[in-house]
Structure formats: structure tokens, C-alpha cells
Design an enzyme around this catalytic site. Structure first.
Site, PDB file in Angstrom:
ATOM      1  N   ASP A 154      28.005  -1.251 -19.279  1.00  0.00           N
ATOM      2  CA  ASP A 154      29.010  -1.851 -18.408  1.00  0.00           C
ATOM      3  C   ASP A 154      28.420  -2.844 -17.419  1.00  0.00           C
ATOM      4  OD1 ASP A 154      31.884  -0.220 -18.512  1.00  0.00           O
ATOM      5  OD2 ASP A 154      30.183   0.861 -19.347  1.00  0.00           O
ATOM      6  N   GLN A 177      34.653  10.431 -25.241  1.00  0.00           N
ATOM      7  CA  GLN A 177      34.898   9.167 -25.934  1.00  0.00           C
ATOM      8  C   GLN A 177      34.209   9.116 -27.300  1.00  0.00           C
ATOM      9  OE1 GLN A 177      33.808   9.422 -22.755  1.00  0.00           O
ATOM     10  NE2 GLN A 177      34.607   7.789 -21.448  1.00  0.00           N
ATOM     11  N   LYS A 196      27.840   4.747 -19.787  1.00  0.00           N
ATOM     12  CA  LYS A 196      28.495   6.038 -19.648  1.00  0.00           C
ATOM     13  C   LYS A 196      27.489   7.145 -19.347  1.00  0.00           C
ATOM     14  CE  LYS A 196      32.013   6.269 -19.770  1.00  0.00           C
ATOM     15  NZ  LYS A 196      32.839   6.077 -18.575  1.00  0.00           N
ATOM     16  N   GLY A 220      36.087   0.299 -22.097  1.00  0.00           N
ATOM     17  CA  GLY A 220      35.105  -0.570 -22.730  1.00  0.00           C
ATOM     18  C   GLY A 220      35.054  -1.844 -21.923  1.00  0.00           C
TER      19      GLY A 220
END
Length: 355
Positions: free
Chosen positions: A243, A202, A254, A53
């Protein structure tokens, strides 16, 4: 049932100056907290996704660079700075796509350079203080993101999310999951669909776990089921974290996120990216300039199985992220408000408020 928002801090420094991390690779079957004190251990934790994260990675890196600088035997500022630079470059090599990693390390360097006239001990204490500030500020940022995102949602909405942008990916609350937690407190009764998020799962291991722990109505789906739940009218909004945000609004998140955005566009469902302004990289013009991390093919072929689930020696392509084109994004939710197209203008205006 107690929400993990209130009970779990996935990244923190204890009184013994150890970095305490929730090992996310062991969830949901085991809840193990790691006690780390060396830069090699912290690099390994970031690279192997024991901490993951974007905000949590940044916090871990800030604490990591403090802990290693604290060990420096330098007696002059120049010597200390040389040690700092070596350690900064080493930690920065752990995850090349997550801009929060570099943001946090650069912020720690800025604090170091402000303390040049202080004693070595005072400089080290200042770095500890700055790392603590980064963690505490992230908690406030995430709550603010949640409040802004909640203003876009209505009670009873079906929400689709991908990967994990929850409390265990940040200091607290999360980014894309923050409005879900705040909505839970206010009786919104959201119905959440969590993509499993291959190849590292995840969504299945982390998002489904923490939302279920919090008493949220959550349904796990395979990644390739997103289209049908949208078509059936079960989803009214897509919320994801990211991100890195480029200056034009392209976002790296992701792997699989861009496909969701394309589907949402087709079914006319709003697609929101929830991201702290520290994730906005104004120096990065477009998503084409974002480096995409390539990971070990074993994560696809055998990491999560008792036996390999692909032919021996088959080639496998394993990018960790993809880039969602800004034209597919309805809005980018930050702690200072919601950016709408054209993102080159709206993002810069928001960034100016914090830099």
C-alpha cells in the site's frame, strides 16, 4: 473455466454515472455489485473494505471526487474548488495508509487546476475523463508489473502470497497475482500457497477464490503455516503487493507481511514486492514515517464468527498493516522495471520515468 481477469471489473463507472463496485466483504459466498452515487456511500465502501487494494481504492476515490464535484452548484471556479477541497479531505480520511488514495485525489486536483479557464461544465467533464484515465492506466500498469515479475520466476515454482493483490484489488490483472495469471496463460503451472491473512481473511475469501476461479493450482494455508511450507521446499518465491513504498524501500502491506519476509530471509527464498510506481512515496523517507491504520478490535474477536471467539471486553490490538524493512526485500517490481538495493537510487530512477 473462465478467469475473473477477463470477466470481473471490480471498480468502474456505468453509463448512468454510478460507481459500480464489487462488494468484496461478501466474497466468496456472494458476488454482489454495489451502485454508489454519493460521497458518503463511497467513503463507507473504502473504509469498510467493500473496495480494497491500493489501486482499486485510488480508482474509486477518483470516480468519487468526480461524482461529488459534478453535483456542485458552484458557478465560479473558486466556488467549485472550495467544494472539491472539502470532498477531497473527506475521502482522504477513509484509509490513511494507502498512498494510492492520496495520489489519485491529488492527480484529480492537478487536472482541476489545469482547467481554470474552462466553463464549469467543461471542468466537470475533464474530471470524469481523468478518472477514466486512472482506471485504464492501472490496467496497463498491472500487466506490465506481471510481465516483469514473470521474468523472475520459473515454470513449476511454488509461490506464496499474502492478502489479496489480484484482479479485484486493481483495474485488472492485479499486482502480485499478475505474473501468476500471465504464467497460467503461458503454461507455467505455478503452485500457489495463499495465506488466509487474518483477521479479515482476504487470502481465504478473495485470493483463494479468484485463483480457483481462474483454474490456478492454489492451496490455502493459515498464516502460521508459512514457515513449514518454506522449510519443506514447497515455496521458491514470495510475491506480495503493498500500500505504500518509502523512499528507502521499506514497504507497508497487510499485517503479517513483515513476518513472511523474515521467514523468507531465513530460508533463503526471494521476497518480491509488486507495486505500481504510484505507490512509491518519495516524500516518505522510511517506513517509520508511514501512518499505520488501527481498526476496530471486533474484527479480531467476533466479526467472522457466529459467536464471539474471545473473552468479553478483552483488549485487542488490530493494526491493519505492518512495515517490511527494505533489507528483507529482494526486489520491488514496478511497471517500469525491477528496483534492487540500494532502493534510494533505483526507486528514484524509476519514479523519474513517470513523474
Amino acid at each position: 473455466m473462465t478467469s475473473p481477469v477477463e470477466t470481473i471489473q471490480s471498480v468502474q463507472l456505468n453509463k448512468e454515472d454510478e460507481l459500480i463496485l464489487l462488494d468484496q466483504t461478501l466474497l466468496p459466498n456472494k458476488k454482489v455489485f454495489l451502485h454508489l452515487s454519493t460521497i458518503k456511500e463511497i467513503w463507507d465502501a473504502i473504509y469498510h473494505l467493500k473496495v480494497r487494494g491500493a489501486p482499486a481504492i485510488g480508482i474509486a476515490a477518483a470516480y468519487g471526487i468526480y461524482l461529488e464535484t459534478k453535483k456542485s452548484k458552484a458557478v465560479t471556479f473558486t466556488g467549485l474548488y472550495d467544494d472539491f477541497q472539502k470532498n477531497k479531505q473527506y475521502l482522504a480520511s477513509s484509509r490513511p495508509t494507502a498512498v494510492n488514495l492520496f495520489w489519485a485525489l491529488n492527480r484529480m486536483e492537478e487536472r482541476l487546476l489545469k482547467e481554470t479557464e474552462k466553463s464549469i461544465t467543461e471542468i466537470k467533464n475533464a474530471l470524469k475523463e481523468e478518472a477514466e484515465k486512472i482506471r485504464m492506466e492501472d490496467e496497463l500498469v498491472c500487466r506490465s508489473i506481471g510481465e516483469h515479475a514473470l521474468s523472475l520466476l520459473k515454470p513449476g515454482f511454488g509461490i506464496l502470497t499474502h492478502c489479496n493483490a489480484g484482479t479485484i484489488a486493481t483495474a485488472k490483472y492485479g499486482t502480485a497475482l499478475a505474473p501468476i495469471y500471465l504464467g497460467k496463460e503461458q503454461g507455467y503451472e505455478f503452485k500457489v500457497f495463499a495465506d488466509e491473512t487474518r483477521p479479515l481473511l482476504q487470502g481465504a475469501r478473495l485470493t483463494a477464490w479468484e485463483l480457483q476461479e481462474a483454474g490456478v493450482d492454489v492451496t490455502l494455508i493459515c498464516d502460521n503455516m508459512a514457515s513449514i511450507v518454506m522449510k519443506e521446499g514447497k515455496v521458491q518465491a514470495v510475491l506480495v503487493g503493498c500500500d505504500r513504498v518509502a523512499a528507502n524501500g521499506d514497504t507497508a502491506n497487510k499485517i503479517g507481511t513483515s513476518g513472511l519476509a523474515i521467514l523468507a530471509k531465513h530460508y533463503q527464498i526471494p521476497f518480491y514486492v509488486c507495486a505500481p510506481l504510484s505507490t512509491v512515496d518519495i516524500e516518505c523517507d522510511t517506513g517509520d514515517d508511514i501512518p499505520i491504520e488501527l481498526r476496530n478490535p471486533d474484527e479480531i474477536t467476533k466479526s467472522w464468527y457466529e459467536k464471539p471467539m474471545a473473552p468479553k471486553n478483552v483488549k485487542a490490538y488490530n493494526p491493519a498493516f505492518d512495515v517490511t524493512d527494505h533489507e528483507l526485500i529482494t526486489g520491488i517490481v514496478t511497471e517500469k522495471g525491477i528496483a534492487y538495493p540500494p532502493y534510494k537510487d533505483s526507486l528514484i530512477n524509476l519514479v523519474k520515468q513517470v513523474r
